[in-house]
Design an enzyme around this catalytic site. Structure first.
Site, mmCIF file in Angstrom:
data_model
loop_
_atom_site.group_PDB
_atom_site.id
_atom_site.type_symbol
_atom_site.label_atom_id
_atom_site.label_comp_id
_atom_site.label_asym_id
_atom_site.label_seq_id
_atom_site.Cartn_x
_atom_site.Cartn_y
_atom_site.Cartn_z
ATOM 1 N N ARG A 234 0.857 -1.185 0.000
ATOM 2 C CA ARG A 234 0.000 0.000 0.000
ATOM 3 C C ARG A 234 0.895 1.238 0.000
ATOM 4 O O ARG A 234 1.917 1.278 0.697
ATOM 5 C CB ARG A 234 -0.918 0.047 1.223
ATOM 6 C CG ARG A 234 -2.124 -0.878 1.158
ATOM 7 C CD ARG A 234 -3.155 -0.446 0.090
ATOM 8 N NE ARG A 234 -4.305 -1.318 0.038
ATOM 9 C CZ ARG A 234 -4.453 -2.364 -0.791
ATOM 10 N NH1 ARG A 234 -3.500 -2.677 -1.634
ATOM 11 N NH2 ARG A 234 -5.553 -3.084 -0.771
ATOM 12 N N GLU A 263 -2.590 7.509 -5.042
ATOM 13 C CA GLU A 263 -2.918 6.823 -6.298
ATOM 14 C C GLU A 263 -4.368 6.960 -6.723
ATOM 15 O O GLU A 263 -4.676 6.805 -7.906
ATOM 16 C CB GLU A 263 -2.546 5.330 -6.216
ATOM 17 C CG GLU A 263 -3.424 4.510 -5.286
ATOM 18 C CD GLU A 263 -3.026 3.016 -5.289
ATOM 19 O OE1 GLU A 263 -1.832 2.714 -5.184
ATOM 20 O OE2 GLU A 263 -3.944 2.186 -5.391
ATOM 21 N N HIS A 295 -0.844 -0.347 -9.766
ATOM 22 C CA HIS A 295 -1.593 -1.287 -8.922
ATOM 23 C C HIS A 295 -2.083 -2.492 -9.726
ATOM 24 O O HIS A 295 -3.282 -2.798 -9.758
ATOM 25 C CB HIS A 295 -2.773 -0.568 -8.243
ATOM 26 C CG HIS A 295 -3.132 -1.185 -6.912
ATOM 27 N ND1 HIS A 295 -3.392 -0.436 -5.792
ATOM 28 C CD2 HIS A 295 -3.267 -2.475 -6.535
ATOM 29 C CE1 HIS A 295 -3.677 -1.248 -4.792
ATOM 30 N NE2 HIS A 295 -3.611 -2.482 -5.211
HETATM 31 P P1 NAI Z 1 -1.639 -10.939 5.145
HETATM 32 O O1 NAI Z 1 -2.616 -10.422 6.142
HETATM 33 O O2 NAI Z 1 -1.654 -12.383 4.784
HETATM 34 O O3 NAI Z 1 -0.142 -10.600 5.636
HETATM 35 C C1 NAI Z 1 0.243 -9.400 6.213
HETATM 36 C C2 NAI Z 1 1.423 -9.694 7.133
HETATM 37 O O4 NAI Z 1 1.897 -8.452 7.638
HETATM 38 C C3 NAI Z 1 1.056 -10.580 8.331
HETATM 39 O O5 NAI Z 1 1.979 -11.629 8.467
HETATM 40 C C4 NAI Z 1 1.136 -9.615 9.514
HETATM 41 O O6 NAI Z 1 1.533 -10.247 10.725
HETATM 42 C C5 NAI Z 1 2.186 -8.644 9.010
HETATM 43 N N1 NAI Z 1 2.164 -7.375 9.740
HETATM 44 C C6 NAI Z 1 1.107 -6.724 10.284
HETATM 45 N N2 NAI Z 1 1.518 -5.602 10.883
HETATM 46 C C7 NAI Z 1 2.852 -5.546 10.705
HETATM 47 C C8 NAI Z 1 3.842 -4.623 11.117
HETATM 48 N N3 NAI Z 1 3.529 -3.545 11.848
HETATM 49 N N4 NAI Z 1 5.116 -4.865 10.750
HETATM 50 C C9 NAI Z 1 5.452 -5.976 10.046
HETATM 51 N N5 NAI Z 1 4.554 -6.894 9.647
HETATM 52 C C10 NAI Z 1 3.273 -6.675 9.970
HETATM 53 O O7 NAI Z 1 -1.823 -10.026 3.873
HETATM 54 P P2 NAI Z 1 -1.405 -10.373 2.358
HETATM 55 O O8 NAI Z 1 -2.539 -11.051 1.676
HETATM 56 O O9 NAI Z 1 -0.069 -10.987 2.341
HETATM 57 O O10 NAI Z 1 -1.328 -8.890 1.745
HETATM 58 C C11 NAI Z 1 -0.336 -7.964 2.147
HETATM 59 C C12 NAI Z 1 -0.704 -6.613 1.610
HETATM 60 O O11 NAI Z 1 -0.582 -6.624 0.172
HETATM 61 C C13 NAI Z 1 -2.174 -6.206 1.853
HETATM 62 O O12 NAI Z 1 -2.315 -5.563 3.074
HETATM 63 C C14 NAI Z 1 -2.492 -5.305 0.703
HETATM 64 O O13 NAI Z 1 -2.346 -3.986 1.157
HETATM 65 C C15 NAI Z 1 -1.433 -5.632 -0.349
HETATM 66 N N6 NAI Z 1 -1.997 -6.114 -1.605
HETATM 67 C C16 NAI Z 1 -1.590 -5.542 -2.777
HETATM 68 C C17 NAI Z 1 -2.088 -5.963 -3.992
HETATM 69 C C18 NAI Z 1 -1.630 -5.384 -5.295
HETATM 70 O O14 NAI Z 1 -2.306 -5.588 -6.315
HETATM 71 N N7 NAI Z 1 -0.525 -4.681 -5.353
HETATM 72 C C19 NAI Z 1 -3.124 -7.007 -4.040
HETATM 73 C C20 NAI Z 1 -3.437 -7.600 -2.761
HETATM 74 C C21 NAI Z 1 -2.911 -7.143 -1.589
#
Ligand code: NAI
Length: 332
Positions: A234, A263, A295
């Site tokens: 993000r 964005e 994105h």
């Molecule tokens: P997820 O929920 O599976 O993983 C997020 C990880 O970040 C978790 O392991 C969590 O413990 C960790 N986390 C939370 N707070 C943290 C902190 N303060 N410091 C370090 N780690 C922390 O989410 P997922 O599915 O892996 O997605 C990650 C991000 O990718 C989403 O939040 C979304 O914003 C982004 N995304 C981007 C897309 C794109 O098209 N570019 C598409 C889908 C998601």
């Protein structure tokens, strides 16, 4: 039952129309994003379906509730753009697609990394103009380099696995440790150690009050000189003007972003005939060592199919008063 889509693109129609054959909902697609200016359009709708840059704040939710909306369905994983507390107060259910294709985003992250490193975007244009010179196209071997991953959830974990396959040393920071990754040889370290030991840093944590501007002057200074920084998570994770300073003084040597804090005014639109009123992104795009994609990390056939299928199944379950099989699809 009616579902009103905001920020709808032709590809949304293709996949939702296809998967809706099973449900027979009445789908209406609006190209405009949801915000206070258009919330009134939800008159008579039971469900609104929104995407990453739709603004679903308390003001919008109040109007949606007045118009009779009972469900807000996010056709994405991140939900930082929705005021969940306001939805709860108004008795509106909110669902999302928690996991549609972590591989899609992880693979796009690798595509950005390889493009920045081996400069294939420049080589493509050069060769088409019959310029077969290699000057300026030098890259580096990924094998043996240290990759720092911040956030090892579904996408971060998929990315770690790919980078292990390249022969990289993978170190990670997360507030929760993933034991399966440790078994693969991923080493968890504190944030500062990951920042200072990595040749390449990739962000995969969610945007929230703890991670907003995680990357700023103070944290950039801790990174190795010449670092590659990639963000497909993000935009708000990064203070962009601080990265511009680090690019100007060559502390950051490569910068790849699929997301950008401002964005919503730019991405998913064709602005090729417009004057862009955002000097920060214009400055960023002037650097030869910066790669911006709009994105598109999620944008694969498999992911879009899964998004449509899971979104419609969650809406169907909530409308029938039951709960979707995947509990993490429900936010409120
Ligand atoms: P997820 O929920 O599976 O993983 C997020 C990880 O970040 C978790 O392991 C969590 O413990 C960790 N986390 C939370 N707070 C943290 C902190 N303060 N410091 C370090 N780690 C922390 O989410 P997922 O599915 O892996 O997605 C990650 C991000 O990718 C989403 O939040 C979304 O914003 C982004 N995304 C981007 C897309 C794109 O098209 N570019 C598409 C889908 C998601």
């Amino acid at each position: 039952m009616k579902i009103l889509f905001f920020s709808a693109k032709p590809y949304d129609r293709t996949f939702f129309d296809l998967h809706n054959e099973r449900y027979g909902f009445e789908l209406e697609y609006l190209e405009t994003h949801l915000g206070p200016h258009i919330a009134e359009a939800a008159q008579g709708q039971t469900v609104v379906c929104v995407f990453v840059n739709d603004k679903v704040n308390a003001e919008v939710i109040t109007v949606l509730a007045e118009k009779g909306v009972k469900i807000i369905a996010l056709r994405c994983a991140g939900f930082n753009n929705v005021d969940l507390e306001a939805a709860r107060e108004k008795g509106i259910r909110v669902c999302r697609v928690p996991e549609y294709s972590p591989q899609a985003v992880a693979e796009h992250t690798v595509a950005m990394l390889l493009t920045l490193n081996r400069k294939t975007h420049k080589a493509y244009n050069r060769v088409r103009e019959q310029n077969f010179s290699l000057n300026g196209l030098m890259g580096f071997n990924l094998h043996g380099k240290t990759v720092g991953v911040i956030g090892t959830g579904k996408i971060g974990a998929a990315f770690c696995r790919i980078m292990k396959g390249f022969g990289c040393k993978v170190i990670a920071y997360d507030i929760a440790i993933n034991a399966a990754l440790q078994e693969l040889g991923v080493e968890y370290q504190d944030l500062n150690t990951v920042l200072s030991n990595s040749d390449i840093i990739s962000l995969h944590c969610p945007l929230n009050e703890h991670t907003h501007h995680l990357i700023r002057a103070e944290t950039l200074q801790k990174m190795k000189k010449g670092v590659m920084l990639i963000n497909t998570s993000r935009g708000g994770l990064i203070n962009t003007p601080d990265v511009i300073d680090a690019l100007k003084n060559k502390h950051v040597d490569y910068f790849g972003i699929d997301v950008y804090e401002q964005e919503e005014k730019l991405f998913f639109k064709d602005l090729s005939e417009h004057i862009i009123d955002d000097d920060t992104i214009q400055r960023l795009m002037s650097f030869p060592n910066v790669l911006v994609t709009a994105h598109q990390g999620f944008f694969t056939d498999e992911a879009l199919s899964e998004i449509a299928q899971v979104t419609l199944a969650s809406i169907d379950a909530l409308a029938k008063g039951t709960e979707p099989a995947n509990k993490s699809a429900i936010l409120v």
